[in-house]
Write a protein that holds these residues in place. Structure first.
Motif, PDB file in Angstrom:
ATOM      1  N   UNK A  29       0.873  -1.179   0.000  1.00  0.00           N
ATOM      2  CA  UNK A  29       0.000   0.000   0.000  1.00  0.00           C
ATOM      3  C   UNK A  29       0.912   1.232   0.000  1.00  0.00           C
ATOM      4  N   UNK A  30       0.699   2.115  -0.972  1.00  0.00           N
ATOM      5  CA  UNK A  30       1.449   3.376  -1.047  1.00  0.00           C
ATOM      6  C   UNK A  30       0.583   4.467  -0.437  1.00  0.00           C
ATOM      7  N   UNK A  31       1.156   5.192   0.542  1.00  0.00           N
ATOM      8  CA  UNK A  31       0.450   6.279   1.223  1.00  0.00           C
ATOM      9  C   UNK A  31       1.245   7.564   1.012  1.00  0.00           C
ATOM     10  N   UNK A  32       0.575   8.645   0.657  1.00  0.00           N
ATOM     11  CA  UNK A  32       1.275   9.906   0.442  1.00  0.00           C
ATOM     12  C   UNK A  32       0.417  11.077   0.906  1.00  0.00           C
ATOM     13  N   UNK A  33       1.100  12.115   1.364  1.00  0.00           N
ATOM     14  CA  UNK A  33       0.435  13.342   1.802  1.00  0.00           C
ATOM     15  C   UNK A  33       1.492  14.419   1.990  1.00  0.00           C
ATOM     16  N   UNK A  34       1.043  15.637   2.166  1.00  0.00           N
ATOM     17  CA  UNK A  34       1.936  16.767   2.445  1.00  0.00           C
ATOM     18  C   UNK A  34       1.642  17.301   3.835  1.00  0.00           C
ATOM     19  N   UNK A  35       2.689  17.486   4.617  1.00  0.00           N
ATOM     20  CA  UNK A  35       2.577  18.177   5.898  1.00  0.00           C
ATOM     21  C   UNK A  35       2.771  19.657   5.573  1.00  0.00           C
ATOM     22  N   UNK A  36       1.801  20.482   5.942  1.00  0.00           N
ATOM     23  CA  UNK A  36       1.808  21.887   5.536  1.00  0.00           C
ATOM     24  C   UNK A  36       2.777  22.732   6.347  1.00  0.00           C
ATOM     25  N   UNK A  37       3.153  23.856   5.749  1.00  0.00           N
ATOM     26  CA  UNK A  37       4.007  24.831   6.433  1.00  0.00           C
ATOM     27  C   UNK A  37       3.270  25.381   7.648  1.00  0.00           C
ATOM     28  N   UNK A  38       3.989  25.518   8.752  1.00  0.00           N
ATOM     29  CA  UNK A  38       3.412  26.121   9.953  1.00  0.00           C
ATOM     30  C   UNK A  38       4.542  26.769  10.739  1.00  0.00           C
ATOM     31  N   UNK A  39       4.605  28.090  10.683  1.00  0.00           N
ATOM     32  CA  UNK A  39       5.692  28.820  11.342  1.00  0.00           C
ATOM     33  C   UNK A  39       5.564  28.821  12.861  1.00  0.00           C
ATOM     34  N   UNK A  40       4.386  28.463  13.386  1.00  0.00           N
ATOM     35  CA  UNK A  40       4.185  28.462  14.832  1.00  0.00           C
ATOM     36  C   UNK A  40       4.453  27.103  15.460  1.00  0.00           C
ATOM     37  N   UNK A  41       4.556  26.067  14.646  1.00  0.00           N
ATOM     38  CA  UNK A  41       4.811  24.723  15.167  1.00  0.00           C
ATOM     39  C   UNK A  41       6.263  24.622  15.621  1.00  0.00           C
ATOM     40  N   UNK A  42       6.483  23.746  16.571  1.00  0.00           N
ATOM     41  CA  UNK A  42       7.829  23.504  17.080  1.00  0.00           C
ATOM     42  C   UNK A  42       8.594  22.661  16.054  1.00  0.00           C
ATOM     43  N   UNK A  43       9.726  23.157  15.527  1.00  0.00           N
ATOM     44  CA  UNK A  43      10.485  22.341  14.575  1.00  0.00           C
ATOM     45  C   UNK A  43      11.161  21.176  15.294  1.00  0.00           C
ATOM     46  N   UNK A  44      11.438  20.122  14.525  1.00  0.00           N
ATOM     47  CA  UNK A  44      12.127  18.965  15.082  1.00  0.00           C
ATOM     48  C   UNK A  44      11.413  17.683  14.727  1.00  0.00           C
ATOM     49  N   UNK A  45      11.797  16.595  15.401  1.00  0.00           N
ATOM     50  CA  UNK A  45      11.201  15.303  15.066  1.00  0.00           C
ATOM     51  C   UNK A  45       9.724  15.226  15.435  1.00  0.00           C
ATOM     52  N   UNK A  46       8.930  14.676  14.520  1.00  0.00           N
ATOM     53  CA  UNK A  46       7.501  14.466  14.740  1.00  0.00           C
ATOM     54  C   UNK A  46       7.189  13.022  14.361  1.00  0.00           C
ATOM     55  N   UNK A  47       6.582  12.298  15.280  1.00  0.00           N
ATOM     56  CA  UNK A  47       6.206  10.907  15.011  1.00  0.00           C
ATOM     57  C   UNK A  47       4.804  10.861  14.419  1.00  0.00           C
ATOM     58  N   UNK A  48       4.702  10.253  13.250  1.00  0.00           N
ATOM     59  CA  UNK A  48       3.419  10.048  12.592  1.00  0.00           C
ATOM     60  C   UNK A  48       2.980   8.607  12.834  1.00  0.00           C
ATOM     61  N   UNK A  49       1.722   8.423  13.148  1.00  0.00           N
ATOM     62  CA  UNK A  49       1.143   7.084  13.295  1.00  0.00           C
ATOM     63  C   UNK A  49       0.052   6.943  12.239  1.00  0.00           C
ATOM     64  N   UNK A  50       0.110   5.860  11.485  1.00  0.00           N
ATOM     65  CA  UNK A  50      -0.858   5.621  10.420  1.00  0.00           C
ATOM     66  C   UNK A  50      -1.647   4.364  10.736  1.00  0.00           C
ATOM     67  N   UNK A  51      -2.950   4.475  10.566  1.00  0.00           N
ATOM     68  CA  UNK A  51      -3.862   3.340  10.789  1.00  0.00           C
ATOM     69  C   UNK A  51      -4.573   3.041   9.480  1.00  0.00           C
TER      70      UNK A  51
END
Length: 181
Positions: free
Chosen positions: A85-107
């Motif tokens: 299964x191929x899954x794709x998406x874009x995480x949008x720009x957000x200047x207020x979010x904390x930069x760094x590692x972000x864990x994504x969980x997919x169900x």
């Protein structure tokens, strides 16, 4: 007579000190009111900043992939022909979010509502413990970024509607449904 003069001076000083004290009390009360208003404004702005720092995604898609003998991958919507299964998406720009590692969980949920997964690992989302199909860590730098993932733990799929859910930072970012024939 000396005592009387001293008493009069003390009374006069006491009256002046009472006036100064009253003026200071009024000033302190005004400052407390200003401080209370600033705390309220700070609370409102903090909640707005927290709401503004939430990550968002767009263009969430997933599709079956058939791997040819040559190794070439070909998309398919046929359940029996799907190897990955191929899954794709874009995480949008957000200047207020904390930069760094972000864990994504997919169900990935099958047509019968059961989670497709090769593990029994879980994550917490808004106080609820959820199992996931796969997880992936991104290094978010406040700029839009494309994410493309493959899940190869496919057992024989059946025809029907499959649902993909993407989570990060204790919240659901997006869902998508795909029909397999």
């Amino acid at each position: 007579e000396n005592y009387t003069h001293t008493i009069e001076q003390l009374k006069s000083s006491n009256t002046q000190l009472q006036q100064v004290n009253q003026t200071l009390k009024v000033s302190v009360d005004k400052e407390k009111e200003v401080n209370t208003n600033l705390v309220l404004i700070n609370t409102v702005l903090s909640s707005k900043l927290a709401a503004g720092s939430i990550l968002s995604i767009r263009d969430l898609n997933f599709i079956g992939v058939r791997v040819r003998n040559s190794g070439k991958m070909q998309t398919t919507n046929k359940a029996v022909a799907t190897d990955k299964i191929k899954m794709s998406f874009s995480v949008l720009e957000n200047l207020f979010a904390e930069p760094g590692p972000v864990m994504l969980h997919l169900r990935l949920l099958a047509p019968d509502g059961k989670l497709l997964s090769n593990n029994f690992d879980t994550f917490m989302c808004q106080g609820q413990e959820l199992s996931y199909t796969m997880k992936h860590q991104i290094d978010y730098n406040n700029k839009e970024m494309n994410v493309e993932l493959f899940w190869a733990g496919v057992s024989p799929l059946v025809s029907g509607d499959y649902k993909l859910e993407v989570y990060a930072e204790n919240r659901l970012l997006g869902t998508q449904v795909m029909q397999m024939k």
